[in-house]
Design an enzyme around this catalytic site. Structure first.
Site, PDB file in Angstrom:
ATOM      1  N   SER A   1       0.839  -1.204   0.000  1.00  0.00           N
ATOM      2  CA  SER A   1       0.000   0.000   0.000  1.00  0.00           C
ATOM      3  C   SER A   1       0.865   1.242   0.000  1.00  0.00           C
ATOM      4  O   SER A   1       2.091   1.178   0.149  1.00  0.00           O
ATOM      5  CB  SER A   1      -0.922   0.015   1.238  1.00  0.00           C
ATOM      6  OG  SER A   1      -0.163   0.298   2.408  1.00  0.00           O
TER       7      SER A   1
ATOM      8  N   SER B   1       0.863   3.749   2.223  1.00  0.00           N
ATOM      9  CA  SER B   1       0.857   4.457   3.506  1.00  0.00           C
ATOM     10  C   SER B   1       2.228   4.987   3.908  1.00  0.00           C
ATOM     11  O   SER B   1       2.322   5.840   4.794  1.00  0.00           O
ATOM     12  CB  SER B   1       0.324   3.545   4.613  1.00  0.00           C
ATOM     13  OG  SER B   1       1.227   2.500   4.895  1.00  0.00           O
TER      14      SER B   1
ATOM     15  N   LYS C   1       5.348   0.792   9.524  1.00  0.00           N
ATOM     16  CA  LYS C   1       5.137   2.208   9.812  1.00  0.00           C
ATOM     17  C   LYS C   1       6.421   2.766  10.427  1.00  0.00           C
ATOM     18  O   LYS C   1       7.400   2.055  10.622  1.00  0.00           O
ATOM     19  CB  LYS C   1       3.982   2.420  10.796  1.00  0.00           C
ATOM     20  CG  LYS C   1       2.657   1.784  10.399  1.00  0.00           C
ATOM     21  CD  LYS C   1       1.989   2.456   9.215  1.00  0.00           C
ATOM     22  CE  LYS C   1       0.672   1.762   8.874  1.00  0.00           C
ATOM     23  NZ  LYS C   1       0.086   2.291   7.618  1.00  0.00           N
TER      24      LYS C   1
ATOM     25  N   SER D   1      -2.969   6.809   5.751  1.00  0.00           N
ATOM     26  CA  SER D   1      -2.371   5.776   6.577  1.00  0.00           C
ATOM     27  C   SER D   1      -3.277   5.450   7.757  1.00  0.00           C
ATOM     28  O   SER D   1      -3.669   6.344   8.510  1.00  0.00           O
ATOM     29  CB  SER D   1      -1.001   6.226   7.093  1.00  0.00           C
ATOM     30  OG  SER D   1      -0.468   5.297   8.016  1.00  0.00           O
TER      31      SER D   1
END
Length: 267
Positions: free
Chosen positions: A67, A69, A124, A231
């Site tokens: 993705s 994010s 992250k 996100s």
């Protein structure tokens, strides 16, 4: 099923066959007799599976970024390498820490098991350490009431998988000495209150339309995506406990859509 668990099961099966043949079956075979196919295949695959299992469990594991994010740091389609021992040596499958080496630092890009569904791995950036008070207010990060400096770095445009064109503003953010790029979409609110879930230690956080403020519990970390307005991160599902940490991302080893990204380090 978890890939590490599949590898472990295969390792047990092939290793058991190898031991069975080594200490029992081999002595009972006539010298000219051919090994059964299941013995031959198990003995051939056992060392390969053992090497891969040890490498992925204790040294380096590959992941693919699915993705956007973490744009601009990581692009969709990046294949990355994750250091499995930098935060300590853990038992495979159950992730129990055996040896303490380092703790995550603010600014690290970290892979972890998604708290809402541990069968999924997320990536992250570490923003909050145990005991920190973290606030995300008006698109800015505050650590223990200290604003983390953001320097404008021009516009950044990208196309999502659904062919939606996205315009954002890029900044260079300084997380107490760790400088990295991040994106902000000025047309999107700082937080979508309707998307906030119930999560462990939810009482440590306070929400308003412009701010989320949390005190990070002991043994936990507060994570944010670099593409802040695209996100789903600790603002919505809470904290990452230490026992869900997988490792620290450090290099892009392949991107079939952009070969120039091969070999880039992850800051």
């Amino acid at each position: 099923m978890d890939f590490a668990l599949i590898m472990f099961v295969l390792l047990l099966i092939t290793g058991s066959v190898w031991l069975l043949d080594r200490f029992i079956l081999q002595s009972k075979r006539i010298d000219s007799a051919k090994e059964p196919w299941w013995v031959e295949y198990s003995k051939s695959f056992f060392p390969v599976i053992l090497a891969v299992f040890m490498l992925r469990s204790f040294l380096v594991e590959p992941f693919k970024i699915p993705s956007g994010s973490m744009i601009p740091t990581l692009q969709v389609g990046d294949f990355i390498l994750v250091n499995k021992f930098t935060y300590g040596i853990r038992l495979p499958i159950i992730s129990k820490k055996l040896v303490e080496i380092n703790s995550p630092s603010r600014g690290d890009v970290m892979v972890f098991h998604y708290p809402e569904n541990p069968s999924l791995d997320y990536i992250k950036r570490v923003v909050g350490l145990p005991g920190d008070q973290i606030a995300y207010r008006n698109k800015k990060v505050f650590v223990n009431d200290v604003l983390q400096e953001q320097q404008p770095d021009g516009d950044y445009n990208y196309v999502e998988t659904a062919l939606n064109f996205v315009h954002t503003e890029r900044y260079r953010e300084n997380l107490t000495g760790h400088v990295h790029s991040m994106l902000v979409n000025p047309e999107v609110p700082s937080i979508h209150l309707g998307a906030v879930a119930e999560f462990p230690h939810r009482e440590n956080c306070a929400y308003s339309e412009k701010e989320v403020r949390c005190i990070v519990p002991a043994g936990h970390y507060f994570m944010l995506g670099d593409n802040r307005d695209n996100s789903r991160d600790s603002r919505y599902w809470g904290f990452v406990p230490d026992n869900m940490i997988v490792g620290k991302a450090f290099m892009i080893w392949m991107n079939f859509n952009d070969l120039k990204r091969i070999g880039l380090s992850i800051d």
